[in-house]
Design an enzyme around this catalytic site. Structure first.
Site, PDB file in Angstrom:
ATOM      1  N   SER A   9       0.871  -1.182   0.000  1.00 31.00           N
ATOM      2  CA  SER A   9       0.000   0.000   0.000  1.00 31.00           C
ATOM      3  C   SER A   9       0.904   1.227   0.000  1.00 31.00           C
ATOM      4  O   SER A   9       1.854   1.301   0.766  1.00 31.00           O
ATOM      5  CB  SER A   9      -0.864   0.017   1.270  1.00 31.00           C
ATOM      6  OG  SER A   9      -1.193   1.368   1.600  1.00 31.00           O
ATOM      7  N   HIS A  34      -1.509  -1.657  -4.126  1.00 28.55           N
ATOM      8  CA  HIS A  34      -2.769  -1.425  -3.403  1.00 28.55           C
ATOM      9  C   HIS A  34      -2.896   0.077  -3.195  1.00 28.55           C
ATOM     10  O   HIS A  34      -2.076   0.690  -2.512  1.00 28.55           O
ATOM     11  CB  HIS A  34      -2.706  -2.166  -2.063  1.00 28.55           C
ATOM     12  CG  HIS A  34      -3.920  -2.016  -1.209  1.00 28.55           C
ATOM     13  ND1 HIS A  34      -5.055  -2.781  -1.362  1.00 28.55           N
ATOM     14  CD2 HIS A  34      -4.167  -1.167  -0.177  1.00 28.55           C
ATOM     15  CE1 HIS A  34      -5.956  -2.410  -0.445  1.00 28.55           C
ATOM     16  NE2 HIS A  34      -5.441  -1.452   0.284  1.00 28.55           N
ATOM     17  N   ASP A  36      -4.896   3.193  -1.825  1.00 28.50           N
ATOM     18  CA  ASP A  36      -5.937   3.531  -0.848  1.00 28.50           C
ATOM     19  C   ASP A  36      -6.623   4.834  -1.208  1.00 28.50           C
ATOM     20  O   ASP A  36      -6.037   5.909  -1.105  1.00 28.50           O
ATOM     21  CB  ASP A  36      -5.317   3.628   0.545  1.00 28.50           C
ATOM     22  CG  ASP A  36      -4.972   2.254   1.094  1.00 28.50           C
ATOM     23  OD1 ASP A  36      -3.827   2.051   1.522  1.00 28.50           O
ATOM     24  OD2 ASP A  36      -5.855   1.372   1.073  1.00 28.50           O
ATOM     25  N   MET A  38      -9.478   7.442  -0.324  1.00 22.29           N
ATOM     26  CA  MET A  38     -10.313   7.829   0.823  1.00 22.29           C
ATOM     27  C   MET A  38     -10.978   9.176   0.523  1.00 22.29           C
ATOM     28  O   MET A  38     -10.329  10.087   0.005  1.00 22.29           O
ATOM     29  CB  MET A  38      -9.444   7.963   2.082  1.00 22.29           C
ATOM     30  CG  MET A  38      -8.729   6.678   2.469  1.00 22.29           C
ATOM     31  SD  MET A  38      -7.767   6.928   3.988  1.00 22.29           S
ATOM     32  CE  MET A  38      -6.827   5.393   4.022  1.00 22.29           C
ATOM     33  N   HIS A  68      -8.493   0.435  -3.382  1.00 24.88           N
ATOM     34  CA  HIS A  68      -9.253   0.172  -2.149  1.00 24.88           C
ATOM     35  C   HIS A  68     -10.123   1.390  -1.890  1.00 24.88           C
ATOM     36  O   HIS A  68      -9.636   2.410  -1.417  1.00 24.88           O
ATOM     37  CB  HIS A  68      -8.266  -0.087  -1.004  1.00 24.88           C
ATOM     38  CG  HIS A  68      -8.951  -0.382   0.294  1.00 24.88           C
ATOM     39  ND1 HIS A  68      -8.276  -0.457   1.485  1.00 24.88           N
ATOM     40  CD2 HIS A  68     -10.254  -0.624   0.592  1.00 24.88           C
ATOM     41  CE1 HIS A  68      -9.131  -0.731   2.455  1.00 24.88           C
ATOM     42  NE2 HIS A  68     -10.350  -0.827   1.926  1.00 24.88           N
ATOM     43  N   MET A  70     -12.355   3.442  -0.062  1.00 23.96           N
ATOM     44  CA  MET A  70     -12.933   3.796   1.236  1.00 23.96           C
ATOM     45  C   MET A  70     -13.725   5.091   1.051  1.00 23.96           C
ATOM     46  O   MET A  70     -13.295   6.190   1.452  1.00 23.96           O
ATOM     47  CB  MET A  70     -11.814   3.944   2.274  1.00 23.96           C
ATOM     48  CG  MET A  70     -11.188   2.584   2.610  1.00 23.96           C
ATOM     49  SD  MET A  70      -9.600   2.689   3.427  1.00 23.96           S
ATOM     50  CE  MET A  70      -8.536   2.872   1.986  1.00 23.96           C
TER      51      MET A  70
HETATM   52  C1  DX5 Z   1      -5.935   1.628   5.868  1.00 25.57           C
HETATM   53  C2  DX5 Z   1      -5.548   1.155   4.466  1.00 25.57           C
HETATM   54  C3  DX5 Z   1      -4.423   0.151   4.494  1.00 25.57           C
HETATM   55  C4  DX5 Z   1      -3.165   0.733   5.123  1.00 25.57           C
HETATM   56  C5  DX5 Z   1      -2.118  -0.340   5.236  1.00 25.57           C
HETATM   57  O1  DX5 Z   1      -7.201   2.230   5.814  1.00 25.57           O
HETATM   58  O2  DX5 Z   1      -6.644   0.524   3.836  1.00 25.57           O
HETATM   59  O3  DX5 Z   1      -4.146  -0.280   3.150  1.00 25.57           O
HETATM   60  O4  DX5 Z   1      -2.675   1.778   4.317  1.00 25.57           O
HETATM   61  O5  DX5 Z   1      -1.005   0.287   5.820  1.00 25.57           O
HETATM   62  P1  DX5 Z   1      -0.266  -0.434   7.057  1.00 25.57           P
HETATM   63  O6  DX5 Z   1       0.307  -1.714   6.461  1.00 25.57           O
HETATM   64  O7  DX5 Z   1       0.784   0.544   7.459  1.00 25.57           O
HETATM   65  O8  DX5 Z   1      -1.315  -0.710   8.088  1.00 25.57           O
HETATM   66 ZN    ZN Z   2      -6.139  -0.507   1.997  1.00 24.62          ZN
END
Ligand code: DX5
Ligand code: ZN
Length: 220
Positions: A9, A34, A36, A38, A68, A70
């Site tokens: 990520s 990955h 993220d 948001m 991902h 969110m």
């Molecule tokens: C959190 C994200 C994860 C996060 C993972 O909301 O969905 O992908 O960035 O990062 P670490 O491995 O540092 O928890």
């Molecule tokens: Zn994530």
């Protein structure tokens, strides 16, 4: 036996050098990225959207992008993310009324992306049952979504074990949140085969060795 896949990520990477950081991790052996996304509504944080992912794709052709999502309205971004070059659209079961889920799954498939459904820590795993045959990946959150660098929630492993036992035909179980060189063992034992790791790999002095070790553990 399914090959284990490691997907760093980039949330905690230096986002002003997103392409360089992504290339660095891919050169170190990452299987996918990955990303993220948001929106400040579904989670109390704000990151990147399709404009940034579109630019990243121009610099990083071919690699599998797992977005991902969110976000509060997952159906709103399907077209844009497909147009930005996303390969897997992972939305949260908690982000939309259950009756909308089949329609969202259909739209993601029509946009030629793989379908992932994310499950937050407090959400019961059996909400996924009615959709299990229509999706490609179940994403088990091992932190409350919103931030990188949080502590791994080991009790989430029973959700992965339950999935492996109940749905042997299910191919991809992705785990996300606090995964590092210690907690990867629990993930491997429980049966996860797509490993998201953010801060652990970004901060690692030897990301290539770490990813190789993670892959060996999940391939066993
Ligand atoms: C959190 C994200 C994860 C996060 C993972 O909301 O969905 O992908 O960035 O990062 P670490 O491995 O540092 O928890
Ligand atoms: Zn994530």
């Amino acid at each position: 036996q399914l090959k284990g896949l490691i997907g760093p990520s980039i949330l905690n990477a230096d986002l002003s050098k997103l392409a360089d950081e992504s290339r660095r991790l891919l050169d170190a052996g990452a299987d996918y990225l990955h990303l993220d996304v948001m929106d400040g509504h579904f989670v109390p944080n704000l990151t990147i959207g399709h404009p940034v992912i579109k630019c990243l794709r121009k610099n990083i052709p071919k690699v599998y992008f797992d977005a991902h999502m969110m976000v509060a309205k997952p159906e709103q971004w399907i077209e844009e993310m497909a147009g930005a070059g996303v390969n897997q659209y992972t939305f949260h079961i908690e982000s939309t009324p259950t009756e909308n889920v089949p329609n969202i799954i259909r739209k993601i498939k029509e946009a030629d992306m793989k379908v992932g459904i994310g499950i937050k820590p407090k959400t019961d795993i059996n909400v996924i049952s009615e959709f299990i045959n229509d999706i490609d990946v179940v994403l088990i959150m091992t932190v409350e979504p919103g931030f990188g660098g949080q502590k791994f929630m080991g009790d989430m492993m029973e959700k992965i074990r339950w999935l492996r036992k109940t749905y042997p035909q299910l191919l991809h179980i992705e785990v996300d949140g606090g995964v590092n060189m210690k907690t990867i063992n629990d993930c491997a034992e429980a049966g996860a085969n797509m490993i998201v790791s953010g801060s652990a790999l970004i901060e690692s002095k030897q990301p290539n060795k770490d990813m190789e070790q993670m892959r060996q553990l999940i391939d066993e």
